[in-house]
Design an enzyme around this catalytic site. Structure first.
Site, short mmCIF file in Angstrom:
data_model
loop_
_atom_site.label_atom_id
_atom_site.label_comp_id
_atom_site.label_asym_id
_atom_site.label_seq_id
_atom_site.Cartn_x
_atom_site.Cartn_y
_atom_site.Cartn_z
N GLU A 195 66.84 81.37 21.16
CA GLU A 195 67.74 80.69 22.12
C GLU A 195 69.07 81.40 22.31
O GLU A 195 70.13 80.78 22.30
CB GLU A 195 67.95 79.23 21.69
N GLU A 303 56.30 76.14 21.32
CA GLU A 303 56.75 74.79 20.92
C GLU A 303 56.30 73.74 21.93
O GLU A 303 57.05 72.86 22.32
CB GLU A 303 58.29 74.76 20.79
O1 9MR Z 1 61.79 69.77 15.72
C1 9MR Z 1 62.99 70.19 15.10
C2 9MR Z 1 63.76 68.99 14.58
O2 9MR Z 1 63.05 68.38 13.53
C3 9MR Z 1 65.13 69.43 14.10
O3 9MR Z 1 65.90 68.29 13.77
C4 9MR Z 1 65.83 70.23 15.18
C5 9MR Z 1 67.17 70.72 14.69
O4 9MR Z 1 67.85 71.47 15.58
O5 9MR Z 1 65.04 71.33 15.58
C6 9MR Z 1 63.83 70.94 16.13
O6 9MR Z 1 63.10 72.09 16.55
C7 9MR Z 1 63.72 72.90 17.55
C8 9MR Z 1 63.29 74.32 17.30
O7 9MR Z 1 63.61 74.69 15.99
C9 9MR Z 1 63.90 75.28 18.30
N1 9MR Z 1 63.64 74.86 19.66
C10 9MR Z 1 63.95 73.48 19.97
C11 9MR Z 1 63.26 72.54 18.97
C12 9MR Z 1 63.54 71.09 19.34
O8 9MR Z 1 64.90 70.81 19.23
#
Ligand code: 9MR
Length: 406
Positions: A195, A303
């Site tokens: 990102e 994702e």
């Molecule tokens: O699914 C993840 C969630 O459990 C966490 O709290 C969060 C923290 O930032 O991150 C989520 O996963 C993210 C991923 O690592 C990067 N792309 C976006 C995803 C959804 O926020």
């Protein structure tokens, strides 16, 4: 020749038998129907897993029997796993120094993949989010512009005195060498930088993160270089969200072409594909994959989920700050059918682009463990029962095989 090969795991135990029966397409086939099998000519089908699944231990939001079900479903349906959180800097390297690593959960994740013949993918080495403050901290006062909200409008990661460019590069190098080196040969693909692209209009390409502010734009090339040094055989991905948006795709092309011109080892593009049910479908995904494929790199859908919450039908962002609002308001009407149609469309696009698409990873095993759980965005409900969207995805595979047999 694709660098990933398929692997299947024998199913055992009553839980598995139940799951396999439950996951059989409602159209009445005799054999269990498994995502990893039906797409084996096309791409790997994976899922993000949380710590409970990796360790098999329940007790938090999911009771032990629910976790047992989540584990059985994961083993049955998928041949690739991604650590949803446990390899993020904040969790794997919470404190400074050689003793500051906490490898146990990540080790459990890798062992889970090895035990069950699934490809473990590492997520993620360098990200603006979930990075502990100590990484950026030092003695240099922050610029005045860094004390309010970020230009992205989100919460600022860290606003205190900062470290120098040289020291931050050194911390990043140590982190990447240590983490990638530990799992060398075990983790075949890494999200190296996550990102880094800015949201919004075309004028700003890179996100105004602390990595960019302290090191400068070459932090991205350096991260890939360090990961390549640590494991020259690993597939190194650049991963981002919103790549359904033409403006963001153009930024991706600008960034990746520039890295390619410099000879930076970027081996695959990760497109997160956090989609919304009102816009997701064949046309959107086909356009996005066609554009990304022009970079000449394999594409990993990293994702995947499709939000059916009515509050989340604008935008394609995955910013955690925006997510709370994006899952409010109840579900859109006729959510199950619309979700099935949307999934059928995006999978038709994945099959069409299977020469580029090597891997499709769902962001969670079922709706109950999803980061967007109020948006019921996945193929299985909270009891691990297949939803109409599961049947729709399986039908896409059946149609694809029928066409290729003609
Ligand atoms: O699914 C993840 C969630 O459990 C966490 O709290 C969060 C923290 O930032 O991150 C989520 O996963 C993210 C991923 O690592 C990067 N792309 C976006 C995803 C959804 O926020």
């Amino acid at each position: 020749m694709k660098p990933f090969h398929q692997n299947s795991t024998p199913a055992t135990g009553w839980m598995m038998a139940w799951l396999l029966a439950a996951a059989t397409c409602s159209q009445g086939a005799d054999a269990p129907i498994l995502l990893r099998d039906v797409f084996k000519e096309h791409f790997l089908v994976g899922t993000a897993i949380n710590r409970s699944i990796a360790t098999g231990v329940g007790g938090g939001r999911r009771a032990q029997d629910q976790v047992d079900g989540d584990v059985a479903l994961t083993k049955a349906q998928f041949n690739q796993i991604t650590a949803e959180n446990d390899m993020k800097w904040q969790l794997i390297h919470p404190r400074e120094g050689a003793d500051g690593y906490d490898f146990a959960p990540a080790d459990a994740f890798v062992e889970f993949g090895q035990r069950h013949g699934m490809h473990p993918v590492g997520h993620t080495l360098v990200w603006h989010s979930q990075t502990p403050n100590w990484v950026f901290a030092g003695t240099i006062p922050p610029p005045e512009s860094a004390t309010g909200p970020t230009s992205e409008g989100s919460r600022r990661e860290y606003a205190g005195p900062r470290t120098s460019r040289e020291e931050l590069i050194e911390r990043m190098r140590d982190h990447i060498h240590t983490v990638v080196g530990r799992y060398k040969g075990k983790i075949k693909a890494w999200d190296v930088v996550n990102e880094a692209l800015a949201d919004g209009g075309p004028e700003k390409v890179l996100r105004d993160s602390l990595w960019l502010q302290i090191i400068g734009p070459d932090y991205i090339a350096k991260a890939f270089q360090y990961a390549h040094e640590a494991d020259p055989d690993a597939i190194l991905r650049y991963n981002d969200y919103g790549l359904e948006n033409p403006v963001k795709i153009q930024k991706l092309v600008t960034l990746i072409s520039s890295l390619q011109e410099q000879g930076v080892p970027v081996h695959a593009i990760g497109t997160q594909a956090h989609l919304n049910v009102s816009t997701a479908g064949f046309d959107q995904m086909d356009r996005s994959l066609s554009e990304i494929a022009r970079l000449g790199l394999p594409i990993h859908v990293t994702e995947l989920d499709i939000n059916t919450a009515s509050g989340g039908q604008r935008g394609t962002g995955a910013d955690i700050g925006a997510n709370a609002a994006a899952t409010q308001g109840g579900q859109v009407s006729d959510a199950d059918r619309r979700l099935a149609d949307a999934y059928a469309g995006v999978f038709r696009a994945f099959v069409k682009h299977h020469q580029s698409v090597e891997m499709v990873t769902f962001w969670g095993v079922n709706d109950a463990v999803s980061w967007r759980r109020f948006g019921s965005p996945l193929l299985f409900d909270g009891d691990n029962r297949p939803k109409p969207a599961f049947d729709a995805v399986i039908r896409v595979a059946t149609e694809a095989r029928a066409t290729s047999d003609q």
